[in-house]
Design an enzyme around this catalytic site. Structure first.
Site, mmCIF file in Angstrom:
data_model
loop_
_atom_site.group_PDB
_atom_site.id
_atom_site.type_symbol
_atom_site.label_atom_id
_atom_site.label_comp_id
_atom_site.label_asym_id
_atom_site.label_seq_id
_atom_site.Cartn_x
_atom_site.Cartn_y
_atom_site.Cartn_z
ATOM 1 C CE LYS A 195 -3.626 2.334 2.559
ATOM 2 N NZ LYS A 195 -4.558 2.250 3.690
ATOM 3 C CE LYS A 248 -6.197 1.805 -0.515
ATOM 4 N NZ LYS A 248 -6.234 2.083 0.883
#
Ligand code: PBG
Ligand code: ZN
Length: 330
Positions: A195, A248
């Protein structure tokens, strides 16, 4: 072989031919729909930064869950906006808070629909960081205990998959141990393993009012410049017990997604995040892009890059389009 013998266009002449040789396919089972749960009753309010997405109160959130299920979407992921925020994010691990209540409501209305819960503190802390603050920094180890409590609370409510998004070191191990100790050894963990500290989360932070009150998230989320480090994050999370991986944001990190799927061969998801959604919606509202085509092409790119499924605000809508198309296909 080369031209004029070799002519790739031969297989592009008609839609039937193209369909025959198509390499990647989208199905409703590829999508997970994120949902935002807020306090109150009878609430369905459009989110200003994400037109077409809504804040739902617990008593109404099942409406959207039912729509997802009817369209063939296998699951939803829940985010909560609490009534009250404090230094330690108490509402995150409160059994009677919005997310926990929404899990119960959705599991009751549509038992077969998978309910994934995002485990993080930033929606619940007054300072907006993903962990507790000590000496003006986000303290890693003290945060782990609270994340573990949050995960167990979600499990108790009936969540099917636990998805930690906080980026603390050691969180998968901490959550795995807590789930196992409390009788939830069977519950899978979908780790937001990779992330990045991204500007693409802007509209989400407006939606849940989670922008950090000081500093930013670069001390725990990844530097967008780093690819080798993504492999390290994945290795650690797998060693700690992650069942599924996530990358992400989405479009800007397809290289990372592709490498991780190729290298580790684990169920791997992409998160098509709020900023990506907002950019498409803004351009479409201006008539600058063909909305439906842009959405399907984008979702296809995740599958082509190697994603097994995609968390996307378009889940329900795209699944409905695909269902409609399959009805008309001859
Ligand atoms: C919480 C969390 C965020 C997102 C998912 N979980 C925001 C953040 O890290 O600031 C972003 C989702 C989106 O932008 O659609 N940590
Ligand atoms: Zn967070």
């Amino acid at each position: 072989m080369s031209f004029p013998t070799d002519r790739p266009r031969r297989l592009r002449r008609t839609e039937t031919l193209r369909r025959l040789v198509r390499e990647t396919h989208l199905t409703p089972a590829d999508f997970i729909q994120p949902l935002f749960v807020v306090p109150g009753t009878n609430v369905k309010t459009e989110i200003s930064s994400m037109p077409g997405q809504f804040h739902w109160s617990v008593d109404r959130v099942a409406e959207m869950a039912e729509r997802c299920f009817r369209a063939g979407v296998p699951g939803v992921i829940l985010f909560g906006v609490p009534t009250h925020k404090d230094e330690v994010g108490s509402a995150a691990y409160d059994d009677s808070a919005e997310v926990q209540s929404a899990v119960r409501a959705i599991k009751k209305a549509v038992p077969e629909l998978l309910v994934i819960t995002d485990v993080c503190l930033c929606e619940y802390t007054s300072h907006g960081h993903c962990g507790v603050i000590e000496h003006n920094e986000v303290a890693n180890d003290s945060t782990l205990e609270l994340l573990a409590r949050t995960a167990v609370s979600h499990a108790r409510a009936g969540a099917d998959i636990i998805a930690p998004s906080d980026m603390m070191d050691g969180r998968i191990a901490a959550i795995r141990a807590a789930l196992d100790q409390n009788g939830y050894a069977y519950l899978p963990i979908l780790s937001y393993a990779v992330k990045y500290a991204s500007a693409y989360y802007g509209p989400f932070r407006v939606a849940v009012d989670s922008a950090p009150q000081f500093g930013d998230r670069r001390g725990y989320q990844m530097d967008p410049a780093n690819a080798n480090e993504a492999l390290r994050e994945v290795e650690l999370d797998l060693a700690e017990g992650a069942d599924m991986l996530m990358v992400k944001p989405g479009i800007a990190y397809l290289d990372i997604l592709h490498t991780i799927k190729e290298k580790y061969r684990r169920p791997t998801a992409a998160y098509h995040v709020s900023g990506e959604y907002a950019m498409i919606e803004a351009a479409a509202q201006n008539g600058w892009v063909d909305r439906k085509r842009i959405i399907l092409e984008t979702l296809l790119s995740f599958k082509r890059a190697g994603a097994d499924f995609v968390l996307t605000y378009y889940a329900a809508e795209a699944a409905e389009w695909l269902l409609e198309e399959s009805r008309h296909a001859r």
